[in-house]
Design a protein around this motif. Sequence first.
Motif, PDB file in Angstrom:
ATOM      1  N   ALA A 278       0.707  -1.129  -0.121  1.00  0.00           N
ATOM      2  CA  ALA A 278       0.006  -0.035   0.137  1.00  0.00           C
ATOM      3  C   ALA A 278       0.871   1.297   0.051  1.00  0.00           C
ATOM      4  O   ALA A 278       1.821   1.386   0.620  1.00  0.00           O
ATOM      5  N   GLN A 279       0.387   2.251  -0.891  1.00  0.00           N
ATOM      6  CA  GLN A 279       1.357   3.415  -0.957  1.00  0.00           C
ATOM      7  C   GLN A 279       0.609   4.372   0.269  1.00  0.00           C
ATOM      8  O   GLN A 279       1.322   5.209   1.045  1.00  0.00           O
ATOM      9  N   PRO A 340     -11.101 -14.546  -0.382  1.00  0.00           N
ATOM     10  CA  PRO A 340      -9.785 -15.235   0.214  1.00  0.00           C
ATOM     11  C   PRO A 340      -9.038 -16.261  -0.963  1.00  0.00           C
ATOM     12  O   PRO A 340      -7.807 -16.513  -0.684  1.00  0.00           O
ATOM     13  N   GLU A 341      -9.786 -16.441  -1.974  1.00  0.00           N
ATOM     14  CA  GLU A 341      -9.138 -17.516  -3.048  1.00  0.00           C
ATOM     15  C   GLU A 341      -7.889 -16.871  -3.675  1.00  0.00           C
ATOM     16  O   GLU A 341      -7.022 -17.427  -4.298  1.00  0.00           O
ATOM     17  N   TYR A 342      -7.697 -15.463  -3.522  1.00  0.00           N
ATOM     18  CA  TYR A 342      -6.621 -14.648  -4.263  1.00  0.00           C
ATOM     19  C   TYR A 342      -5.290 -15.016  -3.396  1.00  0.00           C
ATOM     20  O   TYR A 342      -4.369 -14.617  -3.895  1.00  0.00           O
ATOM     21  N   ASN A 343      -5.450 -15.053  -2.061  1.00  0.00           N
ATOM     22  CA  ASN A 343      -4.427 -15.372  -1.290  1.00  0.00           C
ATOM     23  C   ASN A 343      -3.377 -14.297  -1.243  1.00  0.00           C
ATOM     24  O   ASN A 343      -2.173 -14.669  -1.579  1.00  0.00           O
ATOM     25  N   ILE A 344      -3.866 -13.061  -1.233  1.00  0.00           N
ATOM     26  CA  ILE A 344      -2.705 -12.031  -1.437  1.00  0.00           C
ATOM     27  C   ILE A 344      -2.810 -11.107  -0.190  1.00  0.00           C
ATOM     28  O   ILE A 344      -3.723 -11.094   0.635  1.00  0.00           O
ATOM     29  N   THR A 345      -1.386 -10.759   0.126  1.00  0.00           N
ATOM     30  CA  THR A 345      -1.156  -9.676   1.219  1.00  0.00           C
ATOM     31  C   THR A 345      -0.912  -8.587   0.519  1.00  0.00           C
ATOM     32  O   THR A 345      -0.282  -8.087   0.014  1.00  0.00           O
ATOM     33  N   ILE A 346      -1.457  -7.617   1.488  1.00  0.00           N
ATOM     34  CA  ILE A 346      -1.278  -5.966   1.188  1.00  0.00           C
ATOM     35  C   ILE A 346      -0.493  -5.778   2.380  1.00  0.00           C
ATOM     36  O   ILE A 346      -1.022  -5.533   3.430  1.00  0.00           O
ATOM     37  N   PHE A 347       0.602  -5.098   2.226  1.00  0.00           N
ATOM     38  CA  PHE A 347       1.592  -4.684   3.065  1.00  0.00           C
ATOM     39  C   PHE A 347       1.161  -3.201   3.272  1.00  0.00           C
ATOM     40  O   PHE A 347       0.945  -2.565   2.430  1.00  0.00           O
TER      41      PHE A 347
END
Length: 425
Positions: A278-279, A340-347
């Motif tokens: 995230a910006q 949830p199926e995309y299993n992506i982490t947003i830092f």
Amino acid sequence: MAKKSPADRLIRRAAKSPIFSTLAFAAILFFMYADTLISGLSTKNYDILQPPQMTSNPAVEGQGQVQLPLTLNSTVLTVGITERKIEEEVENEDPLIPPPKASIEERMEWFRGKLPELEILKSNRLSEKFHGRVLELFNNNCSAQFFMVWLSTAQSFGPREFLAVDSLFSASPDGCLLILSSSMDSPKGYRLLKPLLDRGSNILAVTPDLPFLVKNTPAEAWLDELKSGNMDPGSIPLFNHLSDLIRLAVLYKYGGVYLDTDFIFVKDLSGLRNAIGAQSINPATKKWTRLNGAVMIFDIYHPLLVNFLQEYATTFNGNRWGHNGPYLVSRVLERVRDKPEYNITIFPPKAFYPVDWIKIAKLFKKPETEADEKWAEETLVDISSGSYTVHLWNKRSRELKIEEGSVMARLTADHCNICEHIYDP
């Protein structure tokens, strides 16, 4: 008239001599052709190596993981220097800039005339070796596969970009970096990267094959339409948009970590998977408000990358900066935020963008006051404890010099191997 000296008379007589004339003519010829002779000698060491035989081509066939060749030639890092017979080093032109204030019709007519010159849209003898050369590099026991895209000239690959690559290998010494660039896939590019190659860094600049990269993806039809000349390329230089496309396509075909060239790398990214940073975030809700695609980490064939490529192809706008890049990433993730199926982490911003673009100039300045020194110390501690990278917001800091004692000077000293020209802008 001034009286001629004995030396003057001797020179005048010598000039009339046939021997003198012959020697003078030979000297003139030597100086005329010296550069050509030297240029010819300087390119003898840049012979192309043939890529290894591939056992399969799953990136084209869409089958499972990429199967790598069994052996790696010890000179793989020089494979991508050039296949072309180079007698003189010729730089690519700067990114194609459309005529200012042109109407859509005028711009499209202009673009159709320029299409034959756009080598990046085609496959050629060199770019068709792209897949084999990539596989050979990535067979080198890489801790992670890193990608950068450089569509500008090799001449403009300066100290800032070199620092990014240098600090990447400082943080991830066992990683492999592929630079997708026709200009860096040259003797000039080789010389720029040679200090890193001499240290054993696994780095290779390769001319990208855009038709191959988008084949069997949603962006394939978009590229065909662009090459037909029936699409408005937009008022923003096309190479900016092609960079956005290439990063998505190469991650889809191979998987790994895409990175812009204006970072300092603080920690190893090799252990991260399926992540974007995230910006900015909403201070109240702590939810992200804008994402940024300057760092993207994905497994091969990740479904979210298909969504990105589909979004690129169906909503392309060449007149809005960021529309096909960071804004695209934000649009797509907004739609799948809770799936949830995309299993992506947003830092959070601290991970990749710890210093906002508004404050980036302060990183380059030497602290002048006690308050400045306190801010510098706190910033260094904050970055060291919670950040993987520091984005330098290139347009905001490109011309800034690193002042001795600044946060940038201290970061650079701690996270580079070669550390050459660190005080150059």
